[in-house]
Scaffold this motif. Structure first.
Motif, PDB file in Angstrom:
ATOM      1  N   SER A 227       0.836  -1.199   0.000  1.00 20.17           N
ATOM      2  CA  SER A 227       0.000   0.000   0.000  1.00 20.17           C
ATOM      3  C   SER A 227       0.874   1.254   0.000  1.00 20.17           C
ATOM      4  O   SER A 227       0.585   2.220  -0.724  1.00 20.17           O
ATOM      5  CB  SER A 227      -0.912  -0.016   1.227  1.00 20.17           C
ATOM      6  OG  SER A 227      -1.666   1.160   1.291  1.00 20.17           O
ATOM      7  N   GLN A 228       1.930   1.225   0.818  1.00 15.18           N
ATOM      8  CA  GLN A 228       2.833   2.375   0.854  1.00 15.18           C
ATOM      9  C   GLN A 228       3.508   2.567  -0.499  1.00 15.18           C
ATOM     10  O   GLN A 228       3.666   3.696  -0.969  1.00 15.18           O
ATOM     11  CB  GLN A 228       3.881   2.182   1.951  1.00 15.18           C
ATOM     12  CG  GLN A 228       3.307   2.215   3.350  1.00 15.18           C
ATOM     13  CD  GLN A 228       4.342   1.902   4.406  1.00 15.18           C
ATOM     14  OE1 GLN A 228       5.486   1.551   4.064  1.00 15.18           O
ATOM     15  NE2 GLN A 228       3.946   2.009   5.682  1.00 15.18           N
ATOM     16  N   ARG A 229       3.864   1.410  -1.122  1.00 12.64           N
ATOM     17  CA  ARG A 229       4.508   1.497  -2.434  1.00 12.64           C
ATOM     18  C   ARG A 229       3.539   2.069  -3.461  1.00 12.64           C
ATOM     19  O   ARG A 229       3.900   2.947  -4.271  1.00 12.64           O
ATOM     20  CB  ARG A 229       5.002   0.120  -2.861  1.00 12.64           C
ATOM     21  CG  ARG A 229       5.803   0.143  -4.157  1.00 12.64           C
ATOM     22  CD  ARG A 229       6.455  -1.201  -4.436  1.00 12.64           C
ATOM     23  NE  ARG A 229       5.489  -2.279  -4.476  1.00 12.64           N
ATOM     24  CZ  ARG A 229       5.303  -3.193  -3.513  1.00 12.64           C
ATOM     25  NH1 ARG A 229       6.032  -3.118  -2.390  1.00 12.64           N
ATOM     26  NH2 ARG A 229       4.405  -4.145  -3.617  1.00 12.64           N
ATOM     27  N   ARG A 230       2.255   1.559  -3.402  1.00 12.70           N
ATOM     28  CA  ARG A 230       1.250   2.076  -4.337  1.00 12.70           C
ATOM     29  C   ARG A 230       0.999   3.555  -4.076  1.00 12.70           C
ATOM     30  O   ARG A 230       0.811   4.344  -5.011  1.00 12.70           O
ATOM     31  CB  ARG A 230      -0.046   1.287  -4.191  1.00 12.70           C
ATOM     32  CG  ARG A 230       0.023  -0.124  -4.760  1.00 12.70           C
ATOM     33  CD  ARG A 230      -1.370  -0.746  -4.859  1.00 12.70           C
ATOM     34  NE  ARG A 230      -2.010  -0.881  -3.543  1.00 12.70           N
ATOM     35  CZ  ARG A 230      -1.876  -1.935  -2.766  1.00 12.70           C
ATOM     36  NH1 ARG A 230      -1.101  -2.955  -3.157  1.00 12.70           N
ATOM     37  NH2 ARG A 230      -2.495  -1.991  -1.597  1.00 12.70           N
ATOM     38  N   GLU A 231       0.987   3.906  -2.754  1.00 12.00           N
ATOM     39  CA  GLU A 231       0.766   5.306  -2.419  1.00 12.00           C
ATOM     40  C   GLU A 231       1.914   6.172  -2.950  1.00 12.00           C
ATOM     41  O   GLU A 231       1.673   7.271  -3.502  1.00 12.00           O
ATOM     42  CB  GLU A 231       0.637   5.454  -0.905  1.00 12.00           C
ATOM     43  CG  GLU A 231       0.348   6.870  -0.425  1.00 12.00           C
ATOM     44  CD  GLU A 231      -1.012   7.352  -0.868  1.00 12.00           C
ATOM     45  OE1 GLU A 231      -1.241   8.587  -0.855  1.00 12.00           O
ATOM     46  OE2 GLU A 231      -1.872   6.499  -1.222  1.00 12.00           O
ATOM     47  N   ARG A 232       3.165   5.659  -2.795  1.00  9.38           N
ATOM     48  CA  ARG A 232       4.305   6.420  -3.323  1.00  9.38           C
ATOM     49  C   ARG A 232       4.211   6.538  -4.838  1.00  9.38           C
ATOM     50  O   ARG A 232       4.454   7.609  -5.407  1.00  9.38           O
ATOM     51  CB  ARG A 232       5.624   5.724  -2.929  1.00  9.38           C
ATOM     52  CG  ARG A 232       5.980   5.913  -1.455  1.00  9.38           C
ATOM     53  CD  ARG A 232       7.443   5.533  -1.224  1.00  9.38           C
ATOM     54  NE  ARG A 232       7.719   4.157  -1.595  1.00  9.38           N
ATOM     55  CZ  ARG A 232       7.577   3.105  -0.790  1.00  9.38           C
ATOM     56  NH1 ARG A 232       7.161   3.299   0.461  1.00  9.38           N
ATOM     57  NH2 ARG A 232       7.860   1.892  -1.206  1.00  9.38           N
ATOM     58  N   GLU A 233       3.824   5.387  -5.471  1.00  7.50           N
ATOM     59  CA  GLU A 233       3.702   5.425  -6.927  1.00  7.50           C
ATOM     60  C   GLU A 233       2.614   6.404  -7.342  1.00  7.50           C
ATOM     61  O   GLU A 233       2.771   7.160  -8.308  1.00  7.50           O
ATOM     62  CB  GLU A 233       3.388   4.023  -7.444  1.00  7.50           C
ATOM     63  CG  GLU A 233       4.562   3.055  -7.280  1.00  7.50           C
ATOM     64  CD  GLU A 233       4.196   1.647  -7.711  1.00  7.50           C
ATOM     65  OE1 GLU A 233       3.002   1.432  -8.040  1.00  7.50           O
ATOM     66  OE2 GLU A 233       5.088   0.766  -7.716  1.00  7.50           O
ATOM     67  N   ARG A 234       1.472   6.356  -6.563  1.00  3.62           N
ATOM     68  CA  ARG A 234       0.391   7.295  -6.889  1.00  3.62           C
ATOM     69  C   ARG A 234       0.859   8.736  -6.720  1.00  3.62           C
ATOM     70  O   ARG A 234       0.593   9.608  -7.573  1.00  3.62           O
ATOM     71  CB  ARG A 234      -0.817   7.024  -6.000  1.00  3.62           C
ATOM     72  CG  ARG A 234      -2.031   7.886  -6.331  1.00  3.62           C
ATOM     73  CD  ARG A 234      -3.155   7.586  -5.356  1.00  3.62           C
ATOM     74  NE  ARG A 234      -2.804   7.972  -3.998  1.00  3.62           N
ATOM     75  CZ  ARG A 234      -2.854   9.213  -3.538  1.00  3.62           C
ATOM     76  NH1 ARG A 234      -3.220  10.229  -4.341  1.00  3.62           N
ATOM     77  NH2 ARG A 234      -2.504   9.498  -2.297  1.00  3.62           N
ATOM     78  N   LEU A 235       1.544   8.983  -5.596  1.00  2.00           N
ATOM     79  CA  LEU A 235       2.046  10.333  -5.366  1.00  2.00           C
ATOM     80  C   LEU A 235       3.042  10.736  -6.446  1.00  2.00           C
ATOM     81  O   LEU A 235       3.043  11.897  -6.923  1.00  2.00           O
ATOM     82  CB  LEU A 235       2.686  10.419  -3.970  1.00  2.00           C
ATOM     83  CG  LEU A 235       1.744  10.249  -2.782  1.00  2.00           C
ATOM     84  CD1 LEU A 235       2.543  10.237  -1.480  1.00  2.00           C
ATOM     85  CD2 LEU A 235       0.702  11.364  -2.759  1.00  2.00           C
ATOM     86  N   GLU A 236       3.876   9.757  -6.817  1.00  8.42           N
ATOM     87  CA  GLU A 236       4.844  10.058  -7.880  1.00  8.42           C
ATOM     88  C   GLU A 236       4.139  10.340  -9.189  1.00  8.42           C
ATOM     89  O   GLU A 236       4.510  11.276  -9.920  1.00  8.42           O
ATOM     90  CB  GLU A 236       5.817   8.876  -8.036  1.00  8.42           C
ATOM     91  CG  GLU A 236       6.757   8.723  -6.840  1.00  8.42           C
ATOM     92  CD  GLU A 236       7.627   7.483  -6.975  1.00  8.42           C
ATOM     93  OE1 GLU A 236       7.428   6.725  -7.948  1.00  8.42           O
ATOM     94  OE2 GLU A 236       8.487   7.263  -6.098  1.00  8.42           O
ATOM     95  N   ARG A 237       3.052   9.498  -9.463  1.00 11.37           N
ATOM     96  CA  ARG A 237       2.297   9.744 -10.685  1.00 11.37           C
ATOM     97  C   ARG A 237       1.624  11.106 -10.648  1.00 11.37           C
ATOM     98  O   ARG A 237       1.638  11.855 -11.638  1.00 11.37           O
ATOM     99  CB  ARG A 237       1.252   8.643 -10.906  1.00 11.37           C
ATOM    100  CG  ARG A 237       1.842   7.318 -11.375  1.00 11.37           C
ATOM    101  CD  ARG A 237       0.738   6.424 -11.912  1.00 11.37           C
ATOM    102  NE  ARG A 237      -0.312   6.183 -10.911  1.00 11.37           N
ATOM    103  CZ  ARG A 237      -0.291   5.207 -10.040  1.00 11.37           C
ATOM    104  NH1 ARG A 237       0.758   4.375  -9.993  1.00 11.37           N
ATOM    105  NH2 ARG A 237      -1.275   5.058  -9.186  1.00 11.37           N
ATOM    106  N   GLU A 238       1.024  11.407  -9.481  1.00 14.60           N
ATOM    107  CA  GLU A 238       0.359  12.694  -9.375  1.00 14.60           C
ATOM    108  C   GLU A 238       1.379  13.832  -9.514  1.00 14.60           C
ATOM    109  O   GLU A 238       1.105  14.856 -10.167  1.00 14.60           O
ATOM    110  CB  GLU A 238      -0.363  12.794  -8.035  1.00 14.60           C
ATOM    111  CG  GLU A 238      -1.573  11.891  -7.945  1.00 14.60           C
ATOM    112  CD  GLU A 238      -2.227  11.961  -6.586  1.00 14.60           C
ATOM    113  OE1 GLU A 238      -1.663  12.660  -5.696  1.00 14.60           O
ATOM    114  OE2 GLU A 238      -3.302  11.344  -6.396  1.00 14.60           O
ATOM    115  N   ALA A 239       2.549  13.609  -8.871  1.00 11.90           N
ATOM    116  CA  ALA A 239       3.580  14.645  -9.005  1.00 11.90           C
ATOM    117  C   ALA A 239       4.025  14.782 -10.454  1.00 11.90           C
ATOM    118  O   ALA A 239       4.227  15.908 -10.965  1.00 11.90           O
ATOM    119  CB  ALA A 239       4.774  14.312  -8.102  1.00 11.90           C
TER     120      ALA A 239
END
Length: 322
Positions: A227-239
Motif C-alpha cells: 500500500s505504501q509502495r502504491r501510495e508512493r507510486e500514486r504520489l509520484e504519478r500525481e507529481a
C-alpha cells in the motif's frame, strides 16, 4: 395358673362372699327386727330395722375394704380387725339374743349359723384374697422375669444381628470405598490423560494461532508495504502529472506568448496558425478585435472561433490540431 384362671377364682370368691354377706344381712334383719321392736317404745317401732342395717352396713364396709386392701397387697392395721370382729360379734349377739333370752339352745344354735358363717367367710375371704394377691404378684413377677429374660435374649439376638449387620455394612462400606477410590484413581488418570491431550491440543492451537498471527502480521506488513509502495507510486504519478500539467501550461503559455508576440498582421495567416492565434488570444482574454488584428482574419470569423472555445469545441479542435 395363668392370669385368666386367677381372675376367675377371684371372681368366684367375690360372688360367693357377697352372696353369703347378702343372705346373712337379710337373715339378720328378719331375725333382729322383731327383737328390736319388742324392746323399743311402741311409737318408735318403725326404727326397729335401723340397728341391724347399721351393723350389716359396717360388715359390708369391712368386707369391701378388706377385699380392696387385699387386692392391692396392703394392710389397714388393727382397727379394721377390731371393726371386723366387733361387727361380727354384734351380729352374732343380736341374732342369738332372742333365743338366748328364751333359753332356747336350739334357737341359739340355729340363729348363730348365719353370723358365724359371715365372720368366718370374711376372715377366710380376706385370707384367700391375700393368698390370691400374693400368688398373682408372684405370677406377675415370674412373668415379668420371663419377659425380661425374653427381652434380654431378644436384645442379645438383636445385638448379635446388629453386630453382624454392622460388620457387613462396614465390610460393604470398605469395599465400596475401595471401589470408589479405584474408580476415582481411574478417573484421575483419565482426567490427567485428557488434560495432557487438551494441553497438547491447546499448545498446538496456540502454536497455530501464533503462526497464523505471524502470517497475518507478515501479510499485513506486505500489504502495508504494497500500500505504501502504491501510495508512493500514486504520489509520484500525481507529481509527474502535476509536473507535466505545469510544463504543459508553461509550454502553452510560452506558445501563446510566441504567437501573440508577433503583433498585428496585414495579411491573413494560414487557417491552422490563425486558429492557434485565436486560441492563444482567447486563453489570454484578449478582445475579439485584438485577436482579429493578430491573425488577420475577420472579426466575425474570430467571434465564431471564440464562441467555439466558449462551447468547448474549439478547445477540442485546437487540442486535436496540436
Amino acid at each position: 395358673m395363668n392370669s385368666v384362671q386367677i381372675r376367675s377364682a377371684e371372681n368366684a370368691l367375690s360372688v360367693g362372699t357377697w352372696l353369703i354377706v347378702g343372705g346373712a344381712m337379710l337373715y339378720s334383719i328378719l331375725t333382729v327386727t322383731p327383737l328390736m321392736a319388742a324392746h323399743t317404745a311402741d311409737r318408735w317401732d318403725w326404727t326397729a330395722p335401723i340397728l341391724p342395717l347399721v351393723v350389716d352396713a359396717a360388715v359390708v364396709i369391712v368386707v369391701r375394704l378388706d377385699s380392696v386392701l387385699a387386692r392391692l397387697g396392703g394392710h389397714g392395721g388393727r382397727w379394721p380387725v377390731v371393726l371386723r370382729w366387733m361387727t361380727g360379734c354384734m351380729t352374732l349377739a343380736l341374732n342369738i339374743a332372742d333365743s338366748a333370752l328364751k333359753k332356747d339352745l336350739v334357737g341359739v344354735a340355729v340363729h348363730a349359723v348365719a353370723p358365724l358363717l359371715l365372720i368366718v367367710t370374711a376372715e377366710t375371704g380376706l385370707a384367700y384374697r391375700r393368698a390370691i394377691t400374693a400368688a398373682q404378684t408372684a405370677h406377675e413377677a415370674r412373668q415379668k422375669a420371663e419377659q425380661q429374660e425374653r427381652e434380654e435374649a431378644a436384645a442379645r439376638k438383636r445385638e448379635v444381628a446388629e453386630q453382624r449387620e454392622r460388620e457387613a455394612r462396614e465390610h460393604a462400606a470398605a469395599e465400596a470405598r475401595e471401589q470408589r477410590e479405584h474408580e476415582a484413581r481411574l478417573v484421575r488418570e483419565q482426567t490427567a490423560r485428557e488434560e495432557a491431550v487438551r494441553r497438547e491440543e491447546r499448545e498446538a492451537a496456540e502454536r497455530r494461532e501464533r503462526e497464523r498471527e505471524q502470517q497475518q502480521a507478515e501479510r499485513e506488513r506486505l500489504e502495508r508495504e504494497a500500500s505504501q509502495r502504491r501510495e508512493r507510486e500514486r504520489l509520484e504519478r500525481e507529481a509527474a502529472e502535476r509536473r507535466q500539467q505545469r510544463e504543459r501550461v508553461e509550454r502553452e503559455a510560452r506558445e501563446r506568448a510566441e504567437l501573440l508576440a508577433g503583433g498585428p498582421v496585414n495579411e491573413k495567416l494560414p487557417e491552422d496558425k490563425a486558429r492557434l492565434v485565436v486560441h492563444a488570444s482567447f486563453g489570454e482574454g484578449l478582445p475579439v478585435r485584438a485577436a482579429a488584428d493578430l491573425c488577420g482574419w475577420s472579426i466575425g470569423w474570430v467571434s465564431a472561433r471564440y464562441q467555439e472555445h466558449r462551447d468547448g469545441t474549439g478547445r477540442a479542435l485546437e487540442s486535436a490540431s496540436s
